[in-house]
Design an enzyme around this catalytic site. Structure first.
Site, PDB file in Angstrom:
ATOM      1  N   GLU A 111       0.828  -1.212   0.000  1.00 45.33           N
ATOM      2  CA  GLU A 111       0.000   0.000   0.000  1.00 45.33           C
ATOM      3  C   GLU A 111       0.864   1.264   0.000  1.00 45.33           C
ATOM      4  OE1 GLU A 111      -3.063  -0.263   3.006  1.00 45.33           O
ATOM      5  OE2 GLU A 111      -3.960  -1.976   1.981  1.00 45.33           O
ATOM      6  N   GLU A 151      -4.025  -8.996  -0.008  1.00 48.40           N
ATOM      7  CA  GLU A 151      -4.537  -8.766   1.354  1.00 48.40           C
ATOM      8  C   GLU A 151      -6.049  -8.666   1.316  1.00 48.40           C
ATOM      9  OE1 GLU A 151      -2.126  -5.920   3.577  1.00 48.40           O
ATOM     10  OE2 GLU A 151      -3.941  -5.387   4.664  1.00 48.40           O
TER      11      GLU A 151
HETATM   12  C1  GAL Z   1      -4.195  -2.744   5.352  1.00 49.98           C
HETATM   13  C2  GAL Z   1      -2.709  -2.690   5.648  1.00 49.98           C
HETATM   14  C3  GAL Z   1      -2.357  -3.604   6.803  1.00 49.98           C
HETATM   15  C4  GAL Z   1      -3.304  -3.385   7.936  1.00 49.98           C
HETATM   16  C5  GAL Z   1      -4.709  -3.619   7.471  1.00 49.98           C
HETATM   17  C6  GAL Z   1      -5.738  -3.495   8.569  1.00 49.98           C
HETATM   18  O1  GAL Z   1      -4.613  -1.687   4.570  1.00 49.98           O
HETATM   19  O2  GAL Z   1      -1.985  -3.068   4.529  1.00 49.98           O
HETATM   20  O3  GAL Z   1      -1.046  -3.362   7.211  1.00 49.98           O
HETATM   21  O4  GAL Z   1      -3.141  -2.095   8.397  1.00 49.98           O
HETATM   22  O5  GAL Z   1      -5.003  -2.676   6.475  1.00 49.98           O
HETATM   23  O6  GAL Z   1      -7.037  -3.643   8.055  1.00 49.98           O
END
Ligand code: GAL
Length: 778
Positions: free
Chosen positions: A394, A471
């Protein structure tokens, strides 16, 4: 040599400690790896903030003295640090060797020219500075939290991270293996060398052999290329992670100067824009989880058994891949993934030049990013488990044109060192014209975080590009806590925008799969959107385990995350079994919640099941009906007016009973029970037993809301190194000989010392029958 023992440690800044005649009075003696943050108390005022775990950081010093025999005068000696968080500055005998800002990079220093031999004492001093805060969006730990080694070799030797093995072609009958070896001659003399590399199979039997001649001048180095053939190769896969190893020996005449091992897994894989991922020619989905590096109550301290236990729990659930969010992991994790059969996405950065936190790694980006990335690839590229490099998570630069040049630079760094694996980045912007990391045109594999509803459009948006969901989900839960009714789906912050008014007052989140961050979804929702999309190579759930820090959706005293499928103590939440029913072939029947409610209240009873056509539920012997998953359902549900007694579920296939599960109303808490994951331990000073402590009634039922404080007493050849209960807002310390049970359970972690014998652990709680456990140490 393991160089972890006999260090002295002191909090605060002690620049005088670099002097050789400094006296370490008032310093604490300890063995590495060590994390001083995890030893502290939680506080809202710690500059790490709840996002960083609400534990102390600051500055600390480590110091160690040692002698070397006169006979080793001619050797080359260096010291290797697998990871120090952060700004590790190292001195030997008063000489400064350098500083390494990145807390996840592995590094080494050559000590040779500063060392003293014979009876004379050498002094290493390490200053660790984690005081600039906040520098992370999750808990980092502080200190020399990974292993330290001293390496002493002949001046002519295989370089540090000096080999690169690859398998340019693989068929059923033949694997071609290519090895690159860098040899250093740190000495003065010109030597004629034979470099012999041997491939050994898993039983240690020689299967291939190559010998190369080299003529190496003093002060020079050289790179050799060796080729091998393995007939009828055994392939590495997630089901059968077969490992070979390559042993490289450097000879001058008959004298063996150096011996160096490289792991080898023979496998081939592909990411395809239409067919998704395949391993050894077989199509499969990457079923992964993201994890941060902390090990719960152990903090950031690396421990092989603790990592192995986590991987065992994940394997049982059906996980076949790990994303090392968002930094280079410990070498131990990668070794275990090689051995246990996990595919790895190895990730370098969470930020580039543009910051996420004031003191994060953007502060040293300019000076260090090339070196940090190169070192990750050089260190890790021999692991067969690694099948993707990620250059960032991100990253802010995806949103503007500065992302173009940086992406190209980073990808070219990776490609210079390894062209056998695709480079990806975990992106959030999925409109092609708006994403500059994508626009750079050099990623081999597109990684996207969240926005699962858009996946179906990707083949059109990104034609010809393989895609993986890097993710997903960010669903939230507290183990053992259930809010009714279970089908009200809450997305934070809508549901939890004013945490103490619209959230739960005890900082819990329901463990029915009904709550998520607004950028994610419930587990079921995203998994459904991926499972049948052939082009999707797979996914990485955020996260496998709860981790310290990032306690979304709550403010302090919440101090650890709710995202895990498994809680911080390692106890699975219910949704673990949803994945198990989807991701494995074993028959699953998991029924929840517990059966202690208010008389007359309506309770939602859920079941995850597999390898069966239907499930029938009974309450006190009376059928509540048969249910089957319809369409794309991943669970079934009954709304049950509560009545004390026994809930029983039966799964059947073609009329035949497959599994039965019973949940009984628990009575008063009566006794403590201890269940160790292993009863026989190694006397190596590292091995661990993870002991589940549970509170039961007279009939042996788990008391689902029990919160008794349990005190531990240990005797014999071990110590208590951590306690936990998985509750995200617990203010109890992790280093203690007591813990309150949370929803009926807590955990105590026992570590061996180096003596064989027995460990006796006693657990007591007021008004309850105590429990005693004996462990064997060999
Ligand atoms: C994502 C991020 C992670 C964590 C997650 C929590 O956007 O890449 O590191 O923060 O959100 O939902």
């Amino acid at each position: 040599m393991d160089f972890n023992k006999g260090w002295f440690f002191r909090l605060g800044d002690h620049p005088e400690a670099i002097q050789e005649d400094y006296a370490v009075e008032g310093w604490r003696q300890l063995s590495l790896p060590h994390d001083w943050s995890i030893e502290g108390d939680f506080s809202e005022t710690h500059p790490t903030q709840p996002e960083g775990g609400a534990l102390p950081a600051g500055i600390g010093w480590y110091r160690k003295t040692f002698t070397l025999p006169r006979e080793s005068l001619d050797l080359t000696t260096w010291i290797e640090f697998d990871g120090v968080y952060r700004n590790a500055e190292v001195w030997i005998n008063g000489q400064r060797l350098g500083i390494r800002p990145n807390g996840y990079s592995s590094f080494k220093y050559d000590l040779t020219k500063y060392l003293k031999y014979g009876g004379e004492v050498n002094t290493l001093a390490v200053r660790v500075d984690n005081s600039a805060q906040p520098n992370s969006r999750w808990y980092t730990g502080s200190g020399i939290y990974r292993n330290v080694r001293m390496v002493r070799t002949h001046p002519i030797h295989v370089d540090h991270w000096g080999t690169f093995v690859s398998t340019p072609s693989i068929t059923d009958s033949l694997a071609k293996v290519a090895l690159e070896v860098r040899i250093n001659n740190k000495g003065l003399s010109h030597r004629k060398l034979d470099i012999i590399s041997t491939i050994l199979d898993a039983e240690g039997k020689e299967v291939a052999y190559t010998s190369t001649y080299s003529d190496l001048r003093g002060g020079k180095d050289t790179v050799l290329f060796q080729d091998f053939e393995i007939a009828m190769p055994e392939l590495w896969s997630t089901d059968r992670p077969y490992l070979y190893r390559v042993v490289t020996q450097v000879y001058a005449g008959v004298q063996l100067l150096d011996n160096y091992e490289t792991p080898l897994g023979v496998r081939f894989f592909a990411f395809d824009s239409k067919e998704g991922f395949s391993l050894n020619g077989k199509k499969m989905k990457i079923l992964g989880v993201c994890n941060h590096h902390d090990l719960g109550a152990l903090g950031a301290v690396v421990n092989t058994r603790a990592i192995q236990r986590r991987l065992e729990i994940l394997k049982e659930m059906g996980v076949n891949a790990i994303r090392t969010a968002h930094n280079p992991p410990s070498p131990e994790l990668l070794n275990l993934c090689d051995q246990m059969g996990f595919i790895v996405q190895d990730e370098a950065f969470d930020v580039w030049k543009k910051k996420k936190m004031n003191a994060d790694s953007h502060t040293f980006w300019e000076e260090w990013h090339r070196r940090d990335l190169e070192d990750m690839i050089l260190r890790d590229r021999n692991h067969p488990s690694i099948m993707m490099w990620s250059i960032g998570n991100e990253i802010r630069e995806q949103f503007d044109s500065t992302g173009l040049a940086i992406t190209r630079e980073l990808v070219s760094i990776v490609k210079r060192l390894d062209t056998t694996r695709p480079v990806t980045s975990a992106l959030t912007e999925n409109i092609p014209s708006k994403n500059y990391i994508y626009q750079a045109g050099v990623l081999d594999l597109l990684g996207f975080n969240y926005k699962h509803k858009d996946y179906k459009d990707f083949p059109k948006r990104f034609p010809g590009m393989p895609i993986i969901a890097t993710e997903n989900m960010s669903a939230l839960a507290t183990r053992g806590h259930y809010d009714q009714p279970s089908d009200i789906i809450k997305r934070w912050p809508q549901a939890y925008d004013k945490p103490l008014t619209s959230g739960n007052e005890d900082f819990t989140v329901s463990a029915y799969d009904q709550v998520s961050a607004y950028w994610g979804s419930t587990h079921e929702e995203t998994w459904k959107s991926i499972k049948d999309q052939d082009f999707m190579s797979g996914l990485f759930v955020w996260t496998g385990f709860d981790y310290l820090g990032e306690p979304i959706p709550y403010p302090y005293p919440a101090r650890s995350s709710y995202f895990g499928i498994i809680d911080l103590a390692g106890f699975p939440k219910d949704v673990y079994y949803m994945y198990q029913s989807e991701w494995t072939d074993k028959p699953v029947l998991h029924v929840f919640p517990h059966w202690n409610w208010e008389e007359g209240q309506t309770v939602d009873v859920w079941a995850y099941y597999s390898q069966a056509d239907e499930v029938e539920l009974f309450l006190n012997g009376e059928s509540l009906g048969v249910r089957q998953k319809e369409g794309d359902d991943l669970h079934i549900m009954w709304r049950v007016p509560y009545e004390e007694g026994t809930l029983k579920a039966v799964s059947r296939k073609a009329g035949k009973t497959i599994l039965e599960k019973e949940i009984r109303t628990a009575g008063e808490a009566q006794k403590v029970q201890l269940s160790p994951d292993r009863k026989s331990l190694k006397a190596d000073g590292k091995d661990l037993s993870f002991i589940t402590v549970s509170i039961h009634d007279m009939e042996g039922n788990l008391v689902p809301k029990a919160s008794d404080k349990v005190s531990f007493e240990i005797q014999g050849e071990g110590t208590i190194v951590g306690v936990d209960n998985g509750y995200q807002a617990s203010m109890e310390p992790f280093k203690a000989n007591y813990r309150q049970a949370y929803n009926g359970k807590c955990l105590v972690i026992v570590q061996t010392n180096e003596k064989a014998g027995r460990i006796t652990l006693t657990a007591r709680a007021e008004n309850l029958q105590p429990a005693e456990l004996v462990l064997k140490v060999e």
